[in-house]
Design an enzyme around this catalytic site. Structure first.
Site, PDB file in Angstrom:
ATOM      1  N   ASP A  72       4.895   6.184 -27.178  1.00  0.00           N
ATOM      2  CA  ASP A  72       3.509   6.316 -27.639  1.00  0.00           C
ATOM      3  C   ASP A  72       2.504   6.454 -26.497  1.00  0.00           C
ATOM      4  OD1 ASP A  72       3.764   3.704 -26.872  1.00  0.00           O
ATOM      5  OD2 ASP A  72       3.026   2.820 -28.738  1.00  0.00           O
ATOM      6  N   ARG A  73       2.926   6.142 -25.276  1.00  0.00           N
ATOM      7  CA  ARG A  73       1.985   6.287 -24.151  1.00  0.00           C
ATOM      8  C   ARG A  73       2.211   7.609 -23.423  1.00  0.00           C
ATOM      9  NH1 ARG A  73       1.000   0.552 -21.154  1.00  0.00           N
ATOM     10  NH2 ARG A  73       0.624  -0.619 -23.057  1.00  0.00           N
ATOM     11  N   GLU A 107      -6.929   4.806 -25.591  1.00  0.00           N
ATOM     12  CA  GLU A 107      -7.054   3.562 -24.854  1.00  0.00           C
ATOM     13  C   GLU A 107      -6.797   3.832 -23.378  1.00  0.00           C
ATOM     14  OE1 GLU A 107      -5.942  -0.249 -26.913  1.00  0.00           O
ATOM     15  OE2 GLU A 107      -4.210   0.984 -27.397  1.00  0.00           O
ATOM     16  N   GLU A 108      -7.411   3.016 -22.537  1.00  0.00           N
ATOM     17  CA  GLU A 108      -7.224   3.168 -21.103  1.00  0.00           C
ATOM     18  C   GLU A 108      -5.786   2.926 -20.676  1.00  0.00           C
ATOM     19  OE1 GLU A 108      -6.230   0.302 -19.408  1.00  0.00           O
ATOM     20  OE2 GLU A 108      -6.357  -0.698 -21.348  1.00  0.00           O
ATOM     21  N   SER A 109      -4.999   2.273 -21.533  1.00  0.00           N
ATOM     22  CA  SER A 109      -3.621   1.934 -21.196  1.00  0.00           C
ATOM     23  C   SER A 109      -2.669   3.084 -21.474  1.00  0.00           C
ATOM     24  CB  SER A 109      -3.211   0.705 -21.989  1.00  0.00           C
ATOM     25  OG  SER A 109      -3.443   0.927 -23.371  1.00  0.00           O
ATOM     26  N   LYS A 112       7.887  -4.663 -34.863  1.00  0.00           N
ATOM     27  CA  LYS A 112       6.531  -4.455 -35.365  1.00  0.00           C
ATOM     28  C   LYS A 112       6.623  -3.851 -36.763  1.00  0.00           C
ATOM     29  CE  LYS A 112       4.072  -1.039 -33.791  1.00  0.00           C
ATOM     30  NZ  LYS A 112       3.132  -0.123 -33.142  1.00  0.00           N
ATOM     31  N   LYS A 161      -0.529   5.861 -31.360  1.00  0.00           N
ATOM     32  CA  LYS A 161      -0.762   6.752 -30.240  1.00  0.00           C
ATOM     33  C   LYS A 161       0.514   7.556 -30.018  1.00  0.00           C
ATOM     34  CE  LYS A 161       0.034   2.907 -27.079  1.00  0.00           C
ATOM     35  NZ  LYS A 161      -0.484   1.562 -27.322  1.00  0.00           N
ATOM     36  N   SER A 202       7.952  -1.597 -26.346  1.00  0.00           N
ATOM     37  CA  SER A 202       7.125  -0.574 -25.716  1.00  0.00           C
ATOM     38  C   SER A 202       7.475  -0.350 -24.242  1.00  0.00           C
ATOM     39  CB  SER A 202       5.650  -0.941 -25.902  1.00  0.00           C
ATOM     40  OG  SER A 202       4.831   0.077 -25.429  1.00  0.00           O
ATOM     41  N   HIS A 203       6.534  -0.631 -23.363  1.00  0.00           N
ATOM     42  CA  HIS A 203       6.703  -0.348 -21.942  1.00  0.00           C
ATOM     43  C   HIS A 203       7.357  -1.504 -21.194  1.00  0.00           C
ATOM     44  CE1 HIS A 203       3.029  -2.294 -23.039  1.00  0.00           C
ATOM     45  NE2 HIS A 203       2.987  -2.856 -21.842  1.00  0.00           N
ATOM     46  N   ARG A 251      -6.225  -9.033 -17.219  1.00  0.00           N
ATOM     47  CA  ARG A 251      -6.586  -7.643 -16.970  1.00  0.00           C
ATOM     48  C   ARG A 251      -8.066  -7.574 -16.626  1.00  0.00           C
ATOM     49  NH1 ARG A 251      -1.905  -5.330 -18.476  1.00  0.00           N
ATOM     50  NH2 ARG A 251      -1.058  -5.631 -20.570  1.00  0.00           N
ATOM     51  N   ASP A 256       6.395   6.295 -22.357  1.00  0.00           N
ATOM     52  CA  ASP A 256       6.937   4.951 -22.161  1.00  0.00           C
ATOM     53  C   ASP A 256       8.162   4.697 -23.035  1.00  0.00           C
ATOM     54  OD1 ASP A 256       5.600   4.874 -24.585  1.00  0.00           O
ATOM     55  OD2 ASP A 256       5.105   2.747 -24.368  1.00  0.00           O
ATOM     56  N   THR A 296      -8.967  -3.951 -28.202  1.00  0.00           N
ATOM     57  CA  THR A 296      -7.716  -3.414 -27.678  1.00  0.00           C
ATOM     58  C   THR A 296      -6.621  -3.478 -28.737  1.00  0.00           C
ATOM     59  OG1 THR A 296      -8.285  -4.052 -25.452  1.00  0.00           O
ATOM     60  CG2 THR A 296      -5.950  -3.812 -25.921  1.00  0.00           C
ATOM     61  N   ASP A 341       8.821   3.478 -25.968  1.00  0.00           N
ATOM     62  CA  ASP A 341       8.862   3.882 -27.371  1.00  0.00           C
ATOM     63  C   ASP A 341       8.093   5.173 -27.653  1.00  0.00           C
ATOM     64  OD1 ASP A 341       6.497   2.509 -26.785  1.00  0.00           O
ATOM     65  OD2 ASP A 341       6.171   2.002 -28.882  1.00  0.00           O
ATOM     66  N   ARG A 374       6.842  -9.823 -29.795  1.00  0.00           N
ATOM     67  CA  ARG A 374       7.604  -9.501 -28.577  1.00  0.00           C
ATOM     68  C   ARG A 374       8.083 -10.777 -27.928  1.00  0.00           C
ATOM     69  NH1 ARG A 374       4.398  -4.668 -25.754  1.00  0.00           N
ATOM     70  NH2 ARG A 374       4.291  -3.419 -27.647  1.00  0.00           N
TER      71      ARG A 374
HETATM   72  C1  G1P Z   1      -1.538  -3.406 -23.984  1.00  0.00           C
HETATM   73  C2  G1P Z   1      -2.665  -2.428 -23.743  1.00  0.00           C
HETATM   74  C3  G1P Z   1      -3.242  -1.986 -25.061  1.00  0.00           C
HETATM   75  C4  G1P Z   1      -2.138  -1.418 -25.941  1.00  0.00           C
HETATM   76  C5  G1P Z   1      -1.007  -2.420 -26.067  1.00  0.00           C
HETATM   77  C6  G1P Z   1       0.179  -1.841 -26.824  1.00  0.00           C
HETATM   78  O1  G1P Z   1      -2.020  -4.540 -24.633  1.00  0.00           O
HETATM   79  O2  G1P Z   1      -3.663  -2.989 -22.938  1.00  0.00           O
HETATM   80  O3  G1P Z   1      -4.237  -1.043 -24.827  1.00  0.00           O
HETATM   81  O4  G1P Z   1      -2.620  -1.116 -27.213  1.00  0.00           O
HETATM   82  O5  G1P Z   1      -0.557  -2.806 -24.779  1.00  0.00           O
HETATM   83  O6  G1P Z   1       0.704  -0.713 -26.201  1.00  0.00           O
HETATM   84  P1  G1P Z   1      -2.381  -5.893 -23.858  1.00  0.00           P
HETATM   85  O7  G1P Z   1      -1.155  -6.285 -23.080  1.00  0.00           O
HETATM   86  O8  G1P Z   1      -3.498  -5.555 -22.918  1.00  0.00           O
HETATM   87  O9  G1P Z   1      -2.779  -6.865 -24.926  1.00  0.00           O
HETATM   88 ZN    ZN Z   2       4.581   1.987 -26.203  1.00  0.00          ZN
END
Ligand code: G1P
Ligand code: ZN
Length: 542
Positions: A280-281, A362-364, A125, A375, A112-113, A495, A276, A343, A278, A21
């Protein structure tokens, strides 16, 4: 015609938590995408004549990057590429298409987000043949190759029309532009009780799904509205835009605030959900009832058997280390194994492939299952809908029942974004240096029992991942976790994950802030967050 083009390495092409990224402008440097994609191919064996899948979330640079990938794939000997119409495939859809068509692997073009646009982020990816993100052994090899690469192979061929479904050709390689949604929708229909969900909508159940101007728009329109009969308007912000309408396509309480307000406002719908960039969230909010992703994982695992695809029960649960222990309680009650991984979704792939677990989270805001190796946002919403349709009750009631059965894990994540990297590193270094002194220390939140830097031993291939985050565990089971984000493109993000368990006999209806206040104070004290960062509050709380 194929050219071999001389190039020199870029030294910053290290894949992070989820692929490479960078800012769009970094990717726009001549040879940058070519170097990375060629380095991926150079790190793989045996793909001659095989199928590759390519798709992205529609963000700025998506289409151009796809044309480049096609030319490189042709020159490197792939036989066929499947690409989503308009360049659109959600991340879980890429995973499914790889699996369904037995492809060799695929590229997900997304950050992603993270926001999109000429001044924002892009990402690439690589996913392997199981449909999941390449494991560290592969990403390490790719990175090593990016640092030594001296040429890439690229076909000379015009752009193909990404909008026309059907077959095309790039320098002798077949390209099939496929419907972005059809295969995925069929998979969802095989897992969930669509007639029951249809009946729910026919009864007047109201869903508000915010696609955040990102990839899930077409999926939401097709599946929720066209197939399941939810009324038009159920999906909002349903057209993927290259800059996501200037928003962060991150389904959390900050960036999906409008949805949150709708669910806590007058005449709220029954269920609010968002996904989000892409796809997956997922974010799940009931009427006046926000569900933390960690709780959502636990509820989905506890109720999965209500959906036809999981009617025989699940094999096990996996969660990332910072994710709350709510799912652990469910696993314990069901007599199932529970795996705690670092993670990043890539750590779940081996467990899913080995059949050790069925549901991961995942908590995210990430939950998913063995149906793909990513996901999956829409999947999570459909499983919630299936559960609501069968249990014939509301989200708030389901949560209350769940806590009454298992107790409640009060939980929050505090992010300190755009911190200077040296400052963030200094905070982590100081914490790591203090680990030995922490057990026995008395804090505002009680006494510390143990403290360590999380390391993971993959039970399937015995690979070890070290330094995955500092864990401070308290005598009463509460927990603080500190780690640095591996997905950012600017400075560092610290975090802090905060968790406290309240047994089912305790007060299950506290405000989260109140429940966690002593732990937050202890975190400040132990890590001197404001001293290191100069910030007196987190930038995002989820
Ligand atoms: C973050 C989230 C993690 C997730 C990743 C990709 O990664 O915390 O759970 O798998 O985005 O979506 P981090 O920025 O914390 O490394
Ligand atoms: Zn994503």
């Amino acid at each position: 015609m194929t050219d071999s083009v001389q190039t020199t390495p870029f030294l910053d092409q290290k894949p992070g938590t989820s692929g490479l990224r960078k800012k769009v402008r970094v990717f726009q440097q001549p040879h940058y995408i070519e170097n990375f994609v060629q380095s991926v191919f150079d790190s793989l064996d045996g793909f001659a004549g095989k199928t590759l899948v390519v798709g992205g979330d529609g963000r700025y640079l998506n289409r151009e990057a796809i044309q480049t990938v096609l030319r490189l794939a042709a020159a490197n000997g792939f036989g066929r590429v499947l690409v989503g119409q308009g360049g659109i495939l959600s991340t879980p859809a890429v995973s499914h298409v790889i699996r369904k068509y037995g492809a060799f692997g695929g590229f997900v073009l997304s950050a992603s987000h993270n926001p999109g646009g000429p001044d924002e982020d892009f990402g690439i990816k690589y996913n392997i043949g199981n449909g999941g993100p390449a494991p560290e052994s592969v990403t390490d090899a790719i990175y090593a190759r990016t640092r030594a690469i001296d040429r890439y192979r690229i076909a000379t061929a015009p752009d193909i029309d990404l909008d026309a479904i059907g077959a095309a050709e790039v320098a002798g390689m077949t390209v099939e532009v496929i419907d972005s949604v059809a295969d995925y929708a069929e998979l969802m229909e095989s897992l969930f009780d669509f007639p029951a969900i249809k009946a729910l909508f026919a009864d007047g159940f109201r869903l508000s799904f915010d696609a955040m101007n990102a990839v899930t728009g077409p999926y939401g329109h097709r599946i929720f509205e066209e197939i399941l009969g939810a009324p038009a308007g159920t999906v909002v912000n349903g057209t993927p835009l290259p800059d996501f309408g200037h928003h962060h396509p991150d389904p959390n309480l900050v960036h999906a605030k409008e949805l949150y307000d709708r669910l806590y406002g007058p005449d709220a719908p029954d269920l609010g959900a968002a996904s989000d960039g892409d796809g997956d969230r997922n974010l799940i909010i009931g009427r006046n009832s926000y569900v933390t992703p960690s709780d959502s994982l636990a509820v989905l695992a506890a109720n999965a058997h209500l959906a036809p695809g999981y009617k025989d029960g699940i094999d096990g649960i996996a969660r990332s280390m910072p994710t709350s222990g709510a799912a652990d309680r469910v696993a314990e009650a069901l007599g199932l194994p529970l795996y705690e991984t670092p993670t990043g979704w890539k750590f779940f792939g081996n467990l899913l492939d080995a059949g050790l677990v069925t549901i991961c989270g995942e908590e995210s805001a990430g939950t998913g299952s063995s149906h793909v190796r990513e996901k999956d946002g829409i999947w999570a919403v459909l499983l919630w809908l299936n559960i609501l349709a069968v249990r014939k009750t509301g989200v708030a009631e389901i949560m209350a029942d769940h806590w009454a059965l298992y107790g409640r894990n009060y939980y929050a994540r505090h992010d300190y974004e755009a911190v200077a990297s040296d400052r963030a590193d200094a905070l982590m270094a100081a914490l790591r240096a203090s680990l030995d002194t922490l057990p026995g220390r008395v804090t505002a939140a009680g006494t510390i029992a143990t403290a360590d830097d999380f390391a993971y031993l993959d039970p399937t291939d015995q690979s070890v991942s070290n330094r995955q985050g500092v864990r401070i565990l308290f005598e009463d089971g509460s927990r603080l976790v500190f780690r640095l984000s591996g997905t950012g493109t600017e400075g560092a993000t610290i975090r802090l994950y905060i968790e406290r368990y309240e047994p089912k006999t305790g007060d299950l209806a506290q405000a989260v802030d109140d429940a966690l206040a002593p732990l937050i104070a202890a975190a400040q004290d132990l890590a001197d967050i404001s001293g290191h960062t100069g910030m007196d509050a987190p930038t995002v709380i989820t």
